[in-house]
Design a protein around this motif. Sequence first.
Motif, mmCIF file in Angstrom:
data_model
loop_
_atom_site.group_PDB
_atom_site.id
_atom_site.type_symbol
_atom_site.label_atom_id
_atom_site.label_comp_id
_atom_site.label_asym_id
_atom_site.label_seq_id
_atom_site.Cartn_x
_atom_site.Cartn_y
_atom_site.Cartn_z
ATOM 1 N N SER A 73 35.516 4.672 -10.600
ATOM 2 C CA SER A 73 35.645 5.407 -11.858
ATOM 3 C C SER A 73 34.869 4.724 -12.985
ATOM 4 O O SER A 73 34.035 3.851 -12.748
ATOM 5 N N LEU A 74 35.172 5.143 -14.212
ATOM 6 C CA LEU A 74 34.462 4.660 -15.391
ATOM 7 C C LEU A 74 35.454 4.319 -16.492
ATOM 8 O O LEU A 74 36.514 4.946 -16.606
ATOM 9 N N VAL A 75 35.071 3.368 -17.305
ATOM 10 C CA VAL A 75 35.699 3.181 -18.606
ATOM 11 C C VAL A 75 34.598 3.234 -19.649
ATOM 12 O O VAL A 75 33.435 2.933 -19.357
ATOM 13 N N LEU A 76 34.961 3.655 -20.849
ATOM 14 C CA LEU A 76 33.996 3.744 -21.943
ATOM 15 C C LEU A 76 34.480 2.855 -23.077
ATOM 16 O O LEU A 76 35.355 3.241 -23.854
ATOM 17 N N PRO A 77 33.953 1.630 -23.153
ATOM 18 C CA PRO A 77 34.387 0.697 -24.198
ATOM 19 C C PRO A 77 34.247 1.319 -25.586
ATOM 20 O O PRO A 77 33.217 1.896 -25.924
ATOM 21 N N LEU A 85 41.650 9.968 -20.738
ATOM 22 C CA LEU A 85 41.565 11.313 -20.162
ATOM 23 C C LEU A 85 41.011 11.279 -18.742
ATOM 24 O O LEU A 85 41.499 11.993 -17.861
ATOM 25 N N ILE A 86 39.985 10.468 -18.518
ATOM 26 C CA ILE A 86 39.409 10.349 -17.177
ATOM 27 C C ILE A 86 40.460 9.832 -16.198
ATOM 28 O O ILE A 86 40.639 10.371 -15.105
ATOM 29 N N ASP A 87 41.150 8.782 -16.588
ATOM 30 C CA ASP A 87 42.177 8.202 -15.737
ATOM 31 C C ASP A 87 43.281 9.226 -15.434
ATOM 32 O O ASP A 87 43.702 9.396 -14.280
ATOM 33 N N HIS A 88 43.724 9.926 -16.467
ATOM 34 C CA HIS A 88 44.796 10.915 -16.311
ATOM 35 C C HIS A 88 44.356 12.069 -15.413
ATOM 36 O O HIS A 88 45.088 12.489 -14.502
ATOM 37 N N ALA A 89 43.147 12.584 -15.653
ATOM 38 C CA ALA A 89 42.678 13.737 -14.884
ATOM 39 C C ALA A 89 42.517 13.379 -13.409
ATOM 40 O O ALA A 89 42.905 14.149 -12.525
ATOM 41 N N LEU A 90 41.950 12.222 -13.117
ATOM 42 C CA LEU A 90 41.807 11.817 -11.719
ATOM 43 C C LEU A 90 43.170 11.678 -11.053
ATOM 44 O O LEU A 90 43.359 12.085 -9.898
ATOM 45 N N ALA A 91 44.118 11.114 -11.777
ATOM 46 C CA ALA A 91 45.451 10.932 -11.198
ATOM 47 C C ALA A 91 46.084 12.265 -10.817
ATOM 48 O O ALA A 91 46.585 12.433 -9.701
ATOM 49 N N ASN A 97 50.901 20.754 -5.466
ATOM 50 C CA ASN A 97 51.788 21.872 -5.768
ATOM 51 C C ASN A 97 51.539 22.341 -7.192
ATOM 52 O O ASN A 97 51.869 21.634 -8.147
ATOM 53 N N PRO A 98 50.931 23.534 -7.377
ATOM 54 C CA PRO A 98 50.606 23.983 -8.736
ATOM 55 C C PRO A 98 51.828 24.290 -9.583
ATOM 56 O O PRO A 98 51.733 24.394 -10.800
ATOM 57 N N ASP A 99 52.984 24.437 -8.954
ATOM 58 C CA ASP A 99 54.204 24.781 -9.685
ATOM 59 C C ASP A 99 55.035 23.555 -10.052
ATOM 60 O O ASP A 99 56.055 23.682 -10.710
ATOM 61 N N GLN A 100 54.589 22.391 -9.629
ATOM 62 C CA GLN A 100 55.363 21.184 -9.897
ATOM 63 C C GLN A 100 54.427 20.036 -10.235
ATOM 64 O O GLN A 100 53.656 19.589 -9.387
ATOM 65 N N PRO A 101 54.444 19.556 -11.457
ATOM 66 C CA PRO A 101 53.549 18.455 -11.822
ATOM 67 C C PRO A 101 53.896 17.202 -11.042
ATOM 68 O O PRO A 101 55.062 16.973 -10.685
ATOM 69 N N PRO A 102 52.909 16.366 -10.747
ATOM 70 C CA PRO A 102 53.185 15.134 -9.999
ATOM 71 C C PRO A 102 54.011 14.169 -10.844
ATOM 72 O O PRO A 102 53.973 14.211 -12.080
ATOM 73 N N PRO A 103 54.742 13.274 -10.198
ATOM 74 C CA PRO A 103 55.617 12.341 -10.924
ATOM 75 C C PRO A 103 54.869 11.116 -11.441
ATOM 76 O O PRO A 103 55.405 10.016 -11.447
ATOM 77 N N TYR A 104 53.642 11.273 -11.871
ATOM 78 C CA TYR A 104 52.827 10.182 -12.399
ATOM 79 C C TYR A 104 51.734 10.812 -13.249
ATOM 80 O O TYR A 104 51.408 11.991 -13.094
ATOM 81 N N ASP A 105 51.154 10.052 -14.153
ATOM 82 C CA ASP A 105 50.081 10.597 -14.989
ATOM 83 C C ASP A 105 48.929 9.619 -15.182
ATOM 84 O O ASP A 105 48.058 9.836 -16.020
ATOM 85 N N THR A 106 48.906 8.558 -14.401
ATOM 86 C CA THR A 106 47.805 7.603 -14.421
ATOM 87 C C THR A 106 47.472 7.219 -12.980
ATOM 88 O O THR A 106 48.283 7.428 -12.065
ATOM 89 N N ILE A 107 46.297 6.631 -12.780
ATOM 90 C CA ILE A 107 45.934 6.176 -11.444
ATOM 91 C C ILE A 107 46.879 5.067 -10.980
ATOM 92 O O ILE A 107 47.276 5.023 -9.813
ATOM 93 N N ALA A 108 47.276 4.195 -11.883
ATOM 94 C CA ALA A 108 48.221 3.137 -11.517
ATOM 95 C C ALA A 108 49.543 3.741 -11.043
ATOM 96 O O ALA A 108 50.137 3.286 -10.060
#
Length: 268
Positions: A73-77, A85-91, A97-108
């Motif tokens: 991936s990338l970071v932008l200093p 946003l990049i980290d969140h979107a990749l995660a 399941n489009p009807d249930q958001p995943p139980p995480y919002d970051t790659i970590a």
Amino acid sequence: MTTVFHTWQRVSTIAALLVLAGCASSPSPNITLVPANQVVSETEKDGLFTQPVKLKRTKPGCRGECPKLTVDSLVLPGHAKLTELIDHALAIMTGLNPDQPPPYDTIAGFEHYFWETAAPRDEVVLAAKTRYCSQGLTVIELDSWQYFTGAAHGVSATQFLNWDNTRQIVLGLAQILEPGKTGAWVEALKAAHGRWLETQDPYQSDPEGYLRLWPFQPSDNFALTDMGVVVKYGSYELAPYSSGQPELLIPYDALRGVLRPEFLPRGA
């Protein structure tokens, strides 16, 4: 195939969320900053500075066949919002399941969840790269590939993120199209699809049968580039798995009066 369609429903949701995260009333002027007679070399001179983030891991403590996670991936200093946003979107591109958001919002967060739930041969690859950059615009291509133990093959997905460097927002179709021009956008995209079909041998041998299985469908997964607007589709959306993820190119000449002037190359 249901899993693939669910993946792309999730990607469409990502696109909408990213745009809503930074909507604004009007586009920045001359966002592409590309003279009509110049190509990629022009924008390579400008743009936001990026640094790579790479990791390749196997489930800790696992022996034999083990789940694997790769991140490229990338970071932008100096640009924390875009980096996050990049980290969140990749995660969340890992959610099926489009009807249930995943139980995480970051790659970590995803990594922790993945080690707890993955089957022995499960594998996930998450990647981000700069597809296009200029003084006013940074386009990031986000890619995910997931293999689930026992499946015939992996599942790929791609989402473009068009970032306005000045206002620090994600641009969606509503921000780049002239008012009331959604229909014209779809027609230009359909024409690009027709040109792409002419390069496909299975279509050439049986056009009617091919379109019955793989009809045209519109998309808002676009990237602004030097040569035109690129629209990318997922596996099984426009073509069989063997065709990969088709890309359709709409040249700027076909988008006069459709795109807002500030998103057309100067002189076009």
